[in-house]
Design an enzyme around this catalytic site. Structure first.
Site, PDB file in Angstrom:
ATOM      1  N   ALA A   1      17.066 -26.509  40.461  1.00  0.00           N
ATOM      2  CA  ALA A   1      16.854 -25.492  41.486  1.00  0.00           C
ATOM      3  C   ALA A   1      15.891 -24.418  41.000  1.00  0.00           C
ATOM      4  O   ALA A   1      14.948 -24.042  41.702  1.00  0.00           O
ATOM      5  CB  ALA A   1      18.191 -24.866  41.894  1.00  0.00           C
ATOM      6  N   ASP A   2      16.102 -23.915  39.801  1.00  0.00           N
ATOM      7  CA  ASP A   2      15.234 -22.878  39.248  1.00  0.00           C
ATOM      8  C   ASP A   2      13.807 -23.374  39.070  1.00  0.00           C
ATOM      9  O   ASP A   2      12.841 -22.724  39.485  1.00  0.00           O
ATOM     10  CB  ASP A   2      15.771 -22.408  37.888  1.00  0.00           C
ATOM     11  CG  ASP A   2      16.833 -21.333  38.018  1.00  0.00           C
ATOM     12  OD1 ASP A   2      16.882 -20.668  39.059  1.00  0.00           O
ATOM     13  OD2 ASP A   2      17.612 -21.160  37.069  1.00  0.00           O
ATOM     14  N   ILE A   3      13.666 -24.513  38.408  1.00  0.00           N
ATOM     15  CA  ILE A   3      12.329 -25.019  38.089  1.00  0.00           C
ATOM     16  C   ILE A   3      11.561 -25.367  39.352  1.00  0.00           C
ATOM     17  O   ILE A   3      10.395 -24.981  39.522  1.00  0.00           O
ATOM     18  CB  ILE A   3      12.414 -26.228  37.148  1.00  0.00           C
ATOM     19  CG1 ILE A   3      12.974 -25.798  35.785  1.00  0.00           C
ATOM     20  CG2 ILE A   3      11.037 -26.876  36.979  1.00  0.00           C
ATOM     21  CD1 ILE A   3      13.240 -26.949  34.837  1.00  0.00           C
TER      22      ILE A   3
ATOM     23  N   ASP B   1      21.349 -21.237  39.526  1.00  0.00           N
ATOM     24  CA  ASP B   1      20.994 -22.657  39.587  1.00  0.00           C
ATOM     25  C   ASP B   1      22.207 -23.554  39.828  1.00  0.00           C
ATOM     26  O   ASP B   1      22.198 -24.397  40.725  1.00  0.00           O
ATOM     27  CB  ASP B   1      20.281 -23.061  38.290  1.00  0.00           C
ATOM     28  CG  ASP B   1      19.892 -24.521  38.269  1.00  0.00           C
ATOM     29  OD1 ASP B   1      18.808 -24.858  38.767  1.00  0.00           O
ATOM     30  OD2 ASP B   1      20.689 -25.334  37.763  1.00  0.00           O
TER      31      ASP B   1
END
Length: 421
Positions: free
Chosen positions: A176-178, A148
């Protein structure tokens, strides 16, 4: 609640998902699918399982970390070693009775194991295979791992986050991850509609890079139209002023003056009618060009009263505003609770806990998964039986070191298969 009513709130009821993803981006997709009613089965390596099982574990030995529980509630866990021939054959057999498979291995890893999307979809042509990578499925950097922080930096997000004249700041949440998990969920739903129409599955691909670049809509518009390189603006807006947070007597208040009409109301409420004719603030462009001066003027006035006092007066006049709340204030606010964004769920360590709910309502309500995040391998036997494995076949898998049922000491399986996010 009867079954018919419940079914209406679980649009993916009856959909089976195999989650070969770990840590965050892929599991976020699985969490949302579980909350929509899908049967989500985590396929985990052993003896360690999903790497997130070891994150931020400040509790007693053996307790499952709250961070892992947050995004893995409502799922089942099957411990399967897909590096073994028996494990691979078992997975392929499971795929035949599966609707969706998610994975976030480094691009090419599953192909090297003989489990690439082409192989999986040959076993089940209706399968929706979802891949979440770091840098995407194409291009020279596709083989790099995804993190991320690194992808927020690479995408340009960190370059526009922070205060003017200071170094970049990563947003406080793993955007970025979510967002990659949300995009993967969107891809699943679109592919599912395609499958309903055609009977065919699809390979859905997204990445942390794509999920980060997507956040740059405003800044990309400025750059593409003018060539102007965006600056760090703190909480300020790149094309509107006033539109940021300002200091009050007891904290900060977010205030938005997006047009001349609202600007006129602001100056009346703060008791500064002379600002209307000030050359620095006369037009929207003037206010944008003199954003720092405007912020200083507003801070000097707003700091004399509390957030609640200003909020009351601004809202009464139709001026957009709201307090900068702490995490506890936001999570415990009646409005947040009214939307079922904080729900009560089972705790994997025994007892109850609270979690973030499904951010979507169907006819005014939803029914998110509330069962506890699974212990590693706890559902291995049950799931395999549901998928048609006999008792002897399950025992053979275990004896071959290809699976573990979580009921006794697990074997020390060597090495791991590298994930990307």
């Amino acid at each position: 609640m009867n079954a018919e009513m419940l079914d209406g709130r679980l649009p993916l009821r009856g959909v089976r998902v195999l989650e070969l993803s770990q840590i965050m981006a892929g599991p976020i997709c699985g969490l949302m699918l579980a909350d929509l009613g899908a049967d989500v089965i985590k396929i985990e390596k052993f003896p360690a399982g999903d790497d997130a099982r070891a994150f931020n574990n400040s509790g007693a030995p053996g307790e499952m970390p709250a961070s892992f529980q947050m995004i893995n509630r409502g799922k089942k866990s099957v411990a399967l070693d897909i590096r073994t021939d028996a494990g691979r054959q078992a997975l392929l057999r499971m795929v035949r009775k599966t609707d969706v498979l998610t994975e976030n291995f480094r691009p090419g890893t599953l192909q090297r194991l003989g489990l690439g999307p082409d192989v999986l979809m040959r076993e089940n042509p209706a399968l929706i295979c979802v891949s979440v990578s770091g840098y995407g499925a194409k291009g020279d950097l596709q083989s790099r791992g995804g993190f991320d922080l690194v992808l927020q930096a690479f995408s340009g997000l960190i370059s526009v986050t922070g205060e003017p004249g200071r170094g970049g700041v990563k947003p406080g949440v793993p955007i970025a991850d979510i967002n990659a998990g949300v995009l993967a969920t969107l891809g699943v739903l679109a592919a599912y509609i395609h499958r309903l129409r055609s009977g065919k599955g699809q390979w859905v691909q997204t990445s942390l890079l794509q999920a980060s670049v997507q956040q740059l809509y405003w800044y990309a518009a400025l750059f593409f139209s003018s060539g102007q390189l965006p600056e760090r603006l703190g909480t300020a807006h790149p094309i509107i002023a006033p539109y940021q947070t300002y200091q009050c007597a007891d904290g900060e208040l977010a205030l938005g003056g997006g047009n001349d009409s609202i600007w006129k109301r602001i100056v009346q409420i703060v008791g500064k009618p002379e600002w209307e004719i000030d050359p620095s603030f006369r037009s929207p462009k003037d206010r944008l060009d003199n954003r720092e001066k405007l912020a200083a003027c507003l801070n000097a006035v707003l700091v004399k009263r509390t957030r609640a006092e200003w909020e009351r007066d601004f809202l009464a006049a139709g001026v957009p505003c709201g307090p900068v709340q702490t995490v506890d204030e936001a999570l415990l606010h009646p409005q947040t609770r009214s939307l079922d964004m904080v729900i009560d769920v089972a705790d994997a360590n025994g007892g109850n806990a609270r979690a973030i709910g499904l951010p979507i309502l169907f006819d005014g309500s939803n029914h998110p998964a509330r069962s506890a995040a699974p212990r590693l391998g706890q559902d291995t036997q049950t799931v395999l039986r549901e998928l048609g494995f006999s008792g002897d076949e399950i025992t053979a898998l275990k004896n071959a070191g290809a699976s573990w049922d979580g009921l006794e000491d697990h074997p020390q399986a060597p090495g791991t298969v590298e994930h990307t996010t």
